[in-house]
Write a protein that holds these residues in place. Structure first.
Motif, PDB file in Angstrom:
ATOM      1  N   GLN A 232       0.848  -1.185   0.000  1.00 39.42           N
ATOM      2  CA  GLN A 232       0.000   0.000   0.000  1.00 39.42           C
ATOM      3  C   GLN A 232       0.894   1.250   0.000  1.00 39.42           C
ATOM      4  N   VAL A 233       0.518   2.205  -0.828  1.00 38.02           N
ATOM      5  CA  VAL A 233       1.307   3.419  -0.956  1.00 38.02           C
ATOM      6  C   VAL A 233       0.931   4.421   0.131  1.00 38.02           C
ATOM      7  N   HIS A 234       1.960   5.016   0.719  1.00 37.85           N
ATOM      8  CA  HIS A 234       1.760   6.070   1.700  1.00 37.85           C
ATOM      9  C   HIS A 234       2.675   7.231   1.362  1.00 37.85           C
ATOM     10  N   LEU A 235       2.112   8.438   1.431  1.00 42.78           N
ATOM     11  CA  LEU A 235       2.884   9.667   1.336  1.00 42.78           C
ATOM     12  C   LEU A 235       2.674  10.416   2.644  1.00 42.78           C
ATOM     13  N   VAL A 236       3.764  10.741   3.308  1.00 46.88           N
ATOM     14  CA  VAL A 236       3.667  11.375   4.617  1.00 46.88           C
ATOM     15  C   VAL A 236       4.407  12.703   4.594  1.00 46.88           C
ATOM     16  N   GLU A 237       3.642  13.784   4.796  1.00 48.68           N
ATOM     17  CA  GLU A 237       4.233  15.121   4.821  1.00 48.68           C
ATOM     18  C   GLU A 237       4.670  15.493   6.223  1.00 48.68           C
ATOM     19  N   SER A 238       5.655  16.362   6.290  1.00 45.86           N
ATOM     20  CA  SER A 238       6.090  16.921   7.565  1.00 45.86           C
ATOM     21  C   SER A 238       6.688  18.300   7.305  1.00 45.86           C
ATOM     22  N   GLY A 239       6.820  19.074   8.372  1.00 49.96           N
ATOM     23  CA  GLY A 239       7.476  20.370   8.257  1.00 49.96           C
ATOM     24  C   GLY A 239       6.552  21.575   8.287  1.00 49.96           C
ATOM     25  N   GLY A 240       5.250  21.345   8.333  1.00 47.82           N
ATOM     26  CA  GLY A 240       4.333  22.473   8.414  1.00 47.82           C
ATOM     27  C   GLY A 240       4.381  23.126   9.787  1.00 47.82           C
ATOM     28  N   GLY A 241       3.678  24.254   9.904  1.00 45.09           N
ATOM     29  CA  GLY A 241       3.639  24.923  11.190  1.00 45.09           C
ATOM     30  C   GLY A 241       3.213  26.363  11.054  1.00 45.09           C
ATOM     31  N   LEU A 242       3.444  27.112  12.121  1.00 38.59           N
ATOM     32  CA  LEU A 242       3.099  28.536  12.179  1.00 38.59           C
ATOM     33  C   LEU A 242       4.371  29.360  12.008  1.00 38.59           C
ATOM     34  N   VAL A 243       4.312  30.331  11.112  1.00 37.44           N
ATOM     35  CA  VAL A 243       5.476  31.171  10.844  1.00 37.44           C
ATOM     36  C   VAL A 243       4.989  32.589  10.589  1.00 37.44           C
ATOM     37  N   GLN A 244       5.834  33.553  10.857  1.00 35.49           N
ATOM     38  CA  GLN A 244       5.480  34.945  10.610  1.00 35.49           C
ATOM     39  C   GLN A 244       5.720  35.319   9.146  1.00 35.49           C
ATOM     40  N   THR A 245       5.060  36.365   8.710  1.00 34.57           N
ATOM     41  CA  THR A 245       5.269  36.871   7.358  1.00 34.57           C
ATOM     42  C   THR A 245       6.754  37.118   7.118  1.00 34.57           C
ATOM     43  N   GLY A 246       7.222  36.637   5.969  1.00 32.36           N
ATOM     44  CA  GLY A 246       8.631  36.764   5.632  1.00 32.36           C
ATOM     45  C   GLY A 246       9.489  35.593   6.048  1.00 32.36           C
ATOM     46  N   GLY A 247       8.913  34.703   6.824  1.00 31.76           N
ATOM     47  CA  GLY A 247       9.662  33.552   7.299  1.00 31.76           C
ATOM     48  C   GLY A 247       9.750  32.431   6.273  1.00 31.76           C
ATOM     49  N   SER A 248      10.367  31.338   6.702  1.00 35.59           N
ATOM     50  CA  SER A 248      10.594  30.195   5.817  1.00 35.59           C
ATOM     51  C   SER A 248      10.168  28.902   6.486  1.00 35.59           C
ATOM     52  N   LEU A 249       9.780  27.948   5.665  1.00 36.37           N
ATOM     53  CA  LEU A 249       9.502  26.590   6.104  1.00 36.37           C
ATOM     54  C   LEU A 249       9.975  25.640   5.009  1.00 36.37           C
TER      55      LEU A 249
END
Length: 123
Positions: A1-18
């Motif tokens: 079975q295929v799984h795609l798992v995302e990570s790295g999201g979150g809350l950031v201020q304008t101008g920031g990076s993720l």
């Protein structure tokens, strides 16, 4: 079975990076296009960035061009999205996706999807 798992999201201020990561399992995607979509609150899902298996072809929507960079590691069966200069309008659930058959990376539909990761950009 295929799984795609995302990570790295979150809350950031304008101008920031993720940096979003997506790890695939259950199938090798090294010869297939992969992409990132997003769905802002109350809006439809949209294609943000897509990449060919060789990384030769990359697509970006106009709204993120010059700020986001898509990349992949076929050895890791993974795709990444570096997001810089984030804006409040980038707030959305971001989805990793992969196609089941070879094609140009902008060809729809995509067949495999992750569960999504929330990105919130505060003003």
């Amino acid at each position: 079975q295929v799984h795609l798992v995302e990570s790295g999201g979150g809350l950031v201020q304008t101008g920031g990076s993720l940096r979003l990561s997506c790890a695939a399992s259950g199938r090798t995607f090294s010869s297939l296009p992969m992409a990132w979509f997003r769905q802002p609150p109350g809006k439809e899902r949209e294609l943000v960035a897509a990449i060919s298996w060789s990384e030769y072809t990359k697509y970006y929507s106009d709204s993120v061009k010059g700020r986001f960079t898509i990349s992949r590691s076929n050895a890791q069966n993974s795709v990444y999205l570096q997001m810089n200069s984030l804006k409040p309008e980038d707030t959305a659930v971001y989805y990793c996706a992969a196609r089941a058959t070879p094609s140009e990376p902008t060809t729809l539909p995509y067949h495999y999807w992750g569960q999504g990761t929330q990105v919130t950009v505060s003003s």
